[in-house]
Enzyme design. Structure first.
Site, PDB file in Angstrom:
ATOM      1  CD  GLU A   1      -2.714   1.321   2.479  1.00 11.35           C
ATOM      2  OE1 GLU A   1      -3.838   0.813   2.428  1.00 11.35           O
ATOM      3  OE2 GLU A   1      -2.279   1.916   3.487  1.00 11.35           O
TER       4      GLU A   1
ATOM      5  CD  GLN B   1      16.272  34.987 -11.307  1.00 10.40           C
ATOM      6  OE1 GLN B   1      16.849  35.104 -10.230  1.00 10.40           O
ATOM      7  NE2 GLN B   1      16.884  35.144 -12.468  1.00 10.40           N
TER       8      GLN B   1
ATOM      9  NE  ARG C   1      -2.517  37.538 -11.336  1.00  6.91           N
ATOM     10  CZ  ARG C   1      -3.494  38.411 -11.211  1.00  6.91           C
ATOM     11  NH1 ARG C   1      -4.440  38.491 -12.144  1.00  6.91           N
ATOM     12  NH2 ARG C   1      -3.558  39.200 -10.172  1.00  6.91           N
TER      13      ARG C   1
END
Ligand SMILES: Cc1cc2nc3c(=O)[nH]c(=O)nc-3n(C[C@H](O)[C@H](O)[C@H](O)COP(=O)(O)OP(=O)(O)OC[C@H]3O[C@@H](n4cnc5c(N)ncnc54)[C@H](O)[C@@H]3O)c2cc1C
Length: 372
Positions: A235, A272, A261
Site C-alpha cells: 500500500e 525568479q 498571469r
C-alpha cells in the site's frame, strides 16, 4: 497529431496519458468511491495484475498509477482505491485459503465488492500493534470484539480485513488477521464526517461478538503482523505513485498559471521567486519518480522491504504537500478556489494515512541500526 517526444523533459508515456485522462473522467463522473467508481476503475486493464494481488510490468504499473494520480484531483477516491486494491486484494490473494480466495478475489478485482483494511484503533494509531480488539477461538471458529476507526471505505465496504489480538500483552505476537463480510451479525459502521475527503468514506467499524468461521483466518493464527506487513508495504509503495501524480499535477497547473498571469506588466513566471518554486516542484517530481521506479521494481521482484516502502511514502507524501503548497502560493487569491478543487486537504492527509511521516522515519532509522 505527432507522437510525444520521449526525450522531452515533461514527456508522458501513452499509459501515463491514458491514466491521466481516466483519472480526470472519474473525478468528473463520480462524487464518491462507490461500487460504480470501483467497477469503472477495475475495468482498466493495466490495473488487473494489482487487483489480483500481483505486480505486473513495473514501468507500466508506475506510469498508470502516476497518470491516475495526476488526472484525479480527488485524493480521497484514490486512497479508497489504494486501501481496496493494494491492501485488501493483496492480503486476500496472498493469505486467504484457496476456496476463500476464489470466492472473493474475482469480486474484489471486478469492483463488485469493495474492501476495507481495518487496523487502526482509537488508542492504537502509530503503535498499531498495541491494538485492543480481541479475538477468541470458539468451537466453530472465532469471535471478534472491539472497534476500528479512521477506516477508508468503511461505509461502502462489503468485506473487511481486520486485525485482532488474542491478548494485548503479546503485542505483535498475539495478532491474527480475519476476513469479515459486512453482513455478519454484530458488525456496525458509523461514518466519520471530516472536511475534505469527500470522495472517500471514512468510518468507525464496531465488532460486537462477531462470529466467523475458521476459513476467515488470513494466514496463520497469531501471524497477523505478517499479513499487516505484506499489505502495508504494498500500500505505501503504490499509494506513493498517486502522490507523485499529484506533484506533477501541481507542476503542470503552476506552469500554466505562471505563464498566463500578468503582474508588473509581465508574466509572473519571469519572476525568479516564482520560477524557482516551479523548479522545486519539478525536481520533486523528477526525484520521486526515480525513487518510485526503483521501489516498484523491487516490489515486482518481491524484495521490497519495510524501509523501502517507508522511504518512498515519506518522500512522495512530503513532495506532494510541499508542491501543492507551492502551487497554492503561485495561484495568489485564486489559491482559495483551487485549494478546494485540487483537494488540498486530501493531499495534506497523505502525511498521516498509511503511517505518518514520523513513523516512516522511525522505520527507516531502525533499518539503519539506530535504536529509539
Ligand atoms: C484519511 C485517512 C485514511 C485512513 N485510512 C485508514 C484505513 O483504511 N485503515 C486503517 O487501519 N487506518 C487508517 N487511517 C488511520 C491512520 O493509519 C492513522 O491515522 C495513522 O497511523 C496515525 O495514527 P493516529 O492518527 O492515531 O496518530 P498518533 O499515532 O496519535 O500520532 C500523533 C502524532 O504523534 C507522532 N508520533 C506517534 N508515535 C511516534 C513515534 N514513535 N515517533 C515519532 N512520532 C510519533 C505521529 O507522527 C503524529 O505526528 C487513516 C487515516 C487518515 C487520516
Amino acid at each position: 497529431m505527432s507522437a510525444p517526444d520521449p526525450d522531452a523533459i515533461l514527456y508522458e508515456s501513452p499509459i501515463h496519458e491514458r491514466g491521466r485522462r481516466l483519472g480526470s473522467e472519474l473525478a468528473a463522473t463520480f462524487a464518491l468511491a462507490d461500487h460504480r467508481f470501483f467497477r469503472a476503475l477495475a475495468s482498466w486493464e493495466p490495473l488487473h495484475p494489482i487487483l489480483n494481488g500481483a505486480i505486473g510490468d513495473p514501468e507500466a504499473t508506475m506510469d498508470g498509477l502516476v497518470g491516475l494520480g495526476e488526472g484525479c484531483p480527488d485524493g480521497g477516491m484514490l486512497l479508497s482505491f489504494g486501501a481496496h486494491a493494494f491492501a485488501v486484494a493483496g492480503a486476500v490473494a496472498r493469505f486467504a485459503s484457496e476456496t476463500v480466495r476464489d470466492t472473493f478475489l474475482p469480486q474484489l478485482a471486478s469492483g463488485g465488492m469493495i474492501g476495507a483494511f481495518a487496523a487502526t484503533e482509537a488508542e492504537a494509531g502509530s503503535d498499531v500493534m498495541a491494538m485492543k480488539m480481541r479475538y477468541a477461538e470458539t468451537r466453530r471458529g472465532y469471535v471478534l470484539t472491539g472497534a476500528k476507526t479512521w477506516i477508508s471505505n468503511a461505509t461502502q465496504a462489503d468485506l473487511f480485513v481486520v486485525f485482532a489480538t488474542k491478548d494485548p500483552r503479546l503485542h505483535s505476537r498475539g495478532i491474527s488477521a480475519f476476513l469479515v463480510e459486512r453482513s455478519t451479525p454484530g458488525l456496525a459502521v458509523e461514518a466519520i464526517p471530516v472536511p475534505g475527503h469527500s470522495g472517500s468514506s471514512l468510518g468507525t467499524v464496531t465488532f460486537s461478538d462477531v462470529h466467523v468461521g475458521p476459513e476467515s483466518l488470513l494466514g496463520r493464527v497469531n501471524a497477523g503482523a505478517q499479513v499487516f506487513r505484506h499489505s502495508i508495504i504494498q500500500e505505501r509503495i503504490l499509494l506513493s505513485a498517486f502522490l507523485t501524480g499529484s506533484v506533477r499535477r501541481a507542476l503542470m497547473r503552476s506552469i500554466a498559471h505562471a505563464s498566463n498571469r500578468q503582474q508588473f506588466g509581465a508574466p509572473i513566471s519571469g519572476n525568479q521567486y516564482v520560477s524557482g518554486r516551479i523548479v522545486d516542484i519539478y525536481r520533486r517530481y523528477a526525484a520521486t519518480r526515480l525513487l518510485l521506479q526503483h521501489t516498484i521494481g523491487r516490489l515486482h521482484l518481491g524484495i521490497a522491504t519495510e524501509a523501502d516502502a517507508s522511504l518512498v511514502k515519506l518522500e512522495c507524501s512530503e513532495a506532494a504537500v510541499a508542491s501543492n503548497l507551492d502551487a497554492f502560493r503561485i495561484d495568489g487569491a485564486k489559491g482559495l478556489e483551487s485549494a478546494g478543487r485540487e483537494g488540498l486537504i486530501d493531499v495534506l492527509s497523505s502525511i498521516t494515512y498509511s503511517g505518518t511521516s514520523d513513523l516512516q522515519k522511525v522505520i527507516i532509522a531502525a533499518s539503519l541500526g539506530l535504536q529509539s
